[in-house]
Design a protein around this motif. Structure first.
Motif, PDB file in Angstrom:
ATOM      1  N   THR A  60       0.880  -1.306   0.061  1.00 19.28           N
ATOM      2  CA  THR A  60       0.066   0.251  -0.017  1.00 19.28           C
ATOM      3  C   THR A  60       0.858   1.148  -0.054  1.00 19.28           C
ATOM      4  OG1 THR A  60      -1.858  -1.162   1.252  1.00 19.28           O
ATOM      5  CG2 THR A  60      -1.825   1.170   1.380  1.00 19.28           C
ATOM      6  N   ARG A  61       1.955   1.405   0.731  1.00 16.32           N
ATOM      7  CA  ARG A  61       2.875   2.282   0.830  1.00 16.32           C
ATOM      8  C   ARG A  61       3.439   2.662  -0.465  1.00 16.32           C
ATOM      9  NH1 ARG A  61       4.434   0.999   5.602  1.00 16.32           N
ATOM     10  NH2 ARG A  61       6.192  -0.571   4.903  1.00 16.32           N
ATOM     11  N   ALA A  62       3.797   1.648  -1.289  1.00 13.77           N
ATOM     12  CA  ALA A  62       4.369   1.483  -2.607  1.00 13.77           C
ATOM     13  C   ALA A  62       3.504   2.320  -3.480  1.00 13.77           C
ATOM     14  CB  ALA A  62       5.011   0.426  -3.076  1.00 13.77           C
ATOM     15  N   VAL A  63       2.268   1.770  -3.542  1.00 14.06           N
ATOM     16  CA  VAL A  63       1.123   2.248  -4.419  1.00 14.06           C
ATOM     17  C   VAL A  63       0.970   3.859  -4.150  1.00 14.06           C
ATOM     18  CG1 VAL A  63      -1.151   2.305  -4.800  1.00 14.06           C
ATOM     19  CG2 VAL A  63      -0.034   0.210  -4.762  1.00 14.06           C
ATOM     20  N   ALA A  64       0.919   4.312  -2.849  1.00  8.62           N
ATOM     21  CA  ALA A  64       0.607   5.663  -2.588  1.00  8.62           C
ATOM     22  C   ALA A  64       1.791   6.651  -3.072  1.00  8.62           C
ATOM     23  CB  ALA A  64       0.429   5.934  -0.941  1.00  8.62           C
ATOM     24  N   GLU A  65       2.740   6.116  -2.926  1.00  7.22           N
ATOM     25  CA  GLU A  65       4.285   6.842  -3.165  1.00  7.22           C
ATOM     26  C   GLU A  65       4.088   7.167  -4.721  1.00  7.22           C
ATOM     27  OE1 GLU A  65       7.473   4.615  -1.892  1.00  7.22           O
ATOM     28  OE2 GLU A  65       7.060   5.324   0.015  1.00  7.22           O
ATOM     29  N   VAL A  66       3.484   6.369  -5.766  1.00  8.62           N
ATOM     30  CA  VAL A  66       3.608   6.762  -7.166  1.00  8.62           C
ATOM     31  C   VAL A  66       2.341   7.187  -7.536  1.00  8.62           C
ATOM     32  CG1 VAL A  66       5.625   5.107  -7.580  1.00  8.62           C
ATOM     33  CG2 VAL A  66       3.160   4.197  -7.709  1.00  8.62           C
ATOM     34  N   SER A  67       1.294   7.522  -6.753  1.00  6.09           N
ATOM     35  CA  SER A  67       0.140   7.991  -7.070  1.00  6.09           C
ATOM     36  C   SER A  67      -0.159   9.343  -7.068  1.00  6.09           C
ATOM     37  CB  SER A  67      -0.810   7.180  -6.340  1.00  6.09           C
ATOM     38  OG  SER A  67      -0.882   5.837  -6.532  1.00  6.09           O
ATOM     39  N   ARG A  68      -0.678   9.877  -8.072  1.00  9.39           N
ATOM     40  CA  ARG A  68      -0.854  11.572  -7.969  1.00  9.39           C
ATOM     41  C   ARG A  68      -1.952  11.725  -7.199  1.00  9.39           C
ATOM     42  NH1 ARG A  68      -1.017  13.144 -14.443  1.00  9.39           N
ATOM     43  NH2 ARG A  68       1.084  12.651 -14.804  1.00  9.39           N
ATOM     44  N   ARG A  69      -2.969  10.830  -6.956  1.00 17.33           N
ATOM     45  CA  ARG A  69      -4.078  10.791  -6.126  1.00 17.33           C
ATOM     46  C   ARG A  69      -4.438   9.381  -5.433  1.00 17.33           C
ATOM     47  NH1 ARG A  69     -10.369  12.387  -7.602  1.00 17.33           N
ATOM     48  NH2 ARG A  69     -11.161  13.087  -5.758  1.00 17.33           N
ATOM     49  N   THR A  70      -4.092   9.544  -4.045  1.00 19.91           N
ATOM     50  CA  THR A  70      -4.515   8.257  -3.281  1.00 19.91           C
ATOM     51  C   THR A  70      -6.034   8.353  -2.612  1.00 19.91           C
ATOM     52  OG1 THR A  70      -1.929   8.183  -2.687  1.00 19.91           O
ATOM     53  CG2 THR A  70      -3.843   6.693  -1.502  1.00 19.91           C
ATOM     54  N   VAL A  71      -6.841   7.267  -3.141  1.00 23.34           N
ATOM     55  CA  VAL A  71      -8.116   7.197  -2.531  1.00 23.34           C
ATOM     56  C   VAL A  71      -8.331   5.929  -1.790  1.00 23.34           C
ATOM     57  CG1 VAL A  71     -10.579   7.063  -3.322  1.00 23.34           C
ATOM     58  CG2 VAL A  71      -9.094   8.522  -4.566  1.00 23.34           C
ATOM     59  N   CYS A  72      -8.908   6.046  -0.674  1.00 20.68           N
ATOM     60  CA  CYS A  72      -9.011   5.023   0.307  1.00 20.68           C
ATOM     61  C   CYS A  72     -10.421   4.807   0.309  1.00 20.68           C
ATOM     62  CB  CYS A  72      -8.708   5.603   1.699  1.00 20.68           C
ATOM     63  SG  CYS A  72      -8.632   4.113   2.838  1.00 20.68           S
ATOM     64  N   LEU A  73     -10.553   3.198   0.111  1.00 22.06           N
ATOM     65  CA  LEU A  73     -11.920   2.684   0.160  1.00 22.06           C
ATOM     66  C   LEU A  73     -12.167   2.244   1.875  1.00 22.06           C
ATOM     67  CD1 LEU A  73     -11.359   2.856  -2.626  1.00 22.06           C
ATOM     68  CD2 LEU A  73     -12.504   0.716  -3.041  1.00 22.06           C
ATOM     69  N   ALA A  74     -13.102   2.893   2.346  1.00 21.22           N
ATOM     70  CA  ALA A  74     -13.189   2.608   3.905  1.00 21.22           C
ATOM     71  C   ALA A  74     -14.364   2.396   4.325  1.00 21.22           C
ATOM     72  CB  ALA A  74     -12.672   3.830   4.767  1.00 21.22           C
ATOM     73  N   PRO A  75     -14.895   0.936   4.091  1.00 26.18           N
ATOM     74  CA  PRO A  75     -16.331   0.640   4.835  1.00 26.18           C
ATOM     75  C   PRO A  75     -16.474   0.680   6.178  1.00 26.18           C
ATOM     76  CG  PRO A  75     -15.085  -1.461   3.969  1.00 26.18           C
ATOM     77  CD  PRO A  75     -14.304  -0.133   3.621  1.00 26.18           C
ATOM     78  N   HIS A  76     -17.303   1.041   6.711  1.00 28.79           N
ATOM     79  CA  HIS A  76     -17.504   1.555   8.255  1.00 28.79           C
ATOM     80  C   HIS A  76     -16.956   0.356   9.234  1.00 28.79           C
ATOM     81  CE1 HIS A  76     -21.293  -0.927   7.963  1.00 28.79           C
ATOM     82  NE2 HIS A  76     -21.173  -1.042   9.161  1.00 28.79           N
ATOM     83  N   GLU A  77     -17.174  -0.979   8.969  1.00 25.20           N
ATOM     84  CA  GLU A  77     -16.482  -1.895   9.789  1.00 25.20           C
ATOM     85  C   GLU A  77     -15.091  -1.908  10.018  1.00 25.20           C
ATOM     86  OE1 GLU A  77     -17.272  -3.840   5.546  1.00 25.20           O
ATOM     87  OE2 GLU A  77     -18.314  -2.305   7.081  1.00 25.20           O
ATOM     88  N   LYS A  78     -14.263  -1.096   9.049  1.00 24.16           N
ATOM     89  CA  LYS A  78     -12.988  -0.817   9.077  1.00 24.16           C
ATOM     90  C   LYS A  78     -12.434   0.523   9.724  1.00 24.16           C
ATOM     91  CE  LYS A  78     -12.372  -4.483   6.410  1.00 24.16           C
ATOM     92  NZ  LYS A  78     -12.182  -5.831   7.068  1.00 24.16           N
TER      93      LYS A  78
END
Length: 271
Positions: A196-214
């Motif tokens: 996840t860290r590697a993906v965020a580092e090379v993304s112009r925009r990082t979008v987090c999918l966060a269902p309420h149970e998480k």
């Protein structure tokens, strides 16, 4: 009906349905939504329930910080309506000629049925299941991140996968985790956190999918802090308290509407 009788009835509905919606309770009891919200706030203070953006859910114990991955039949099975609302809104963010990363979590797999079908774009994934699902879609150019094949999983999350991801640049990196709390996104394994860290580092925009149970949950390994997230998409079951805490970090939050998943019900936070 007396206030105590009304609150007891709310607890009965929670036990039966697993959640209550404030606007539905207002109609049922012929009260204003503000009156219902005051009831729910009082009941939360008494430790009887957990108040959410749209109503309330029962109190649940936090999960262990280390959990086993769900079997594929469950992870890639039918999603709950609130999870579909998040996945659909996330998919709607993809624009013509975008290059996006979609990982192998269930909430990310749920995006596939909502992907735009009238524009060309590129998907990079580390999931064999997702790669197989999109390989024959002619408007999508697909890339599969390589790495060690695991007997108990279909996603590549080793050092080879990390190095491959670093060679890409993404318009949007869609990320998630077993927990999304004030200290960031977290997962059950250091390897999953590192990906996840590697993906965020090379993304112009990082979008987090966060269902309420998480939401509000902390797992074993933290991947990225919340201030590295450009948009967090959750649902109406998210705790009011958790939303307020995350908003205090100036994180943009979108509440996906289960009744109209094409639109977010509300956007919070600021740039």
């Amino acid at each position: 009906m007396l206030a105590e009788e009304r609150r007891q009835r709310i607890l009965e509905l929670l036990a039966k349905d697993g959640r209550v919606i404030a606007k539905d309770l207002a109609v049922m009891f012929e009260l204003s939504i503000d009156s219902i919200r005051r009831d729910l706030t009082m009941m939360e203070e008494q430790g009887l329930l957990q108040k959410t953006y749209g109503g309330a859910i029962p109190l649940t114990p936090p999960p262990k910080v280390r959990t086993l991955a769900q079997p594929r039949s469950i992870r890639y099975g039918n999603a709950a309506s609130h999870q579909d609302a998040i996945s659909k809104y996330a998919a709607s963010l993809i624009q013509k000629h975008d290059t996006v990363f979609i990982g192998g979590a269930g909430i990310q797999y749920g995006m596939l049925k909502f992907l735009p079908d009238d524009i060309p774009f590129t998907i990079v994934t580390n999931s064999l299941t997702i790669a197989e699902s999109i390989r024959n879609l002619h408007h999508i150019e697909a890339y599969l991140v390589g790495g060690k094949l695991r007997a108990n999983g279909d996603s590549m999350i080793d050092t080879i996968a990390f190095e491959m991801i670093k060679k890409f640049n993404f318009d949007i990196g869609f990320v998630t985790g077993g927990g999304i709390a004030l200290n960031g996104i977290s997962t059950a394994t250091p390897e999953g956190a590192a990906l996840t860290r590697a993906v965020a580092e090379v993304s112009r925009r990082t979008v987090c999918l966060a269902p309420h149970e998480k939401m509000g949950v902390q797992m074993f390994a933290t991947s990225i802090p919340l201030h590295h997230i450009d948009l967090l998409i959750t649902d109406q079951g998210a705790s009011d308290k958790t939303i307020r805490e995350i908003e205090s970090l100036n994180v943009k939050i979108m509440i996906a509407d289960e009744m109209n998943p094409d639109e977010g019900e509300a956007e919070h936070g600021s740039d």
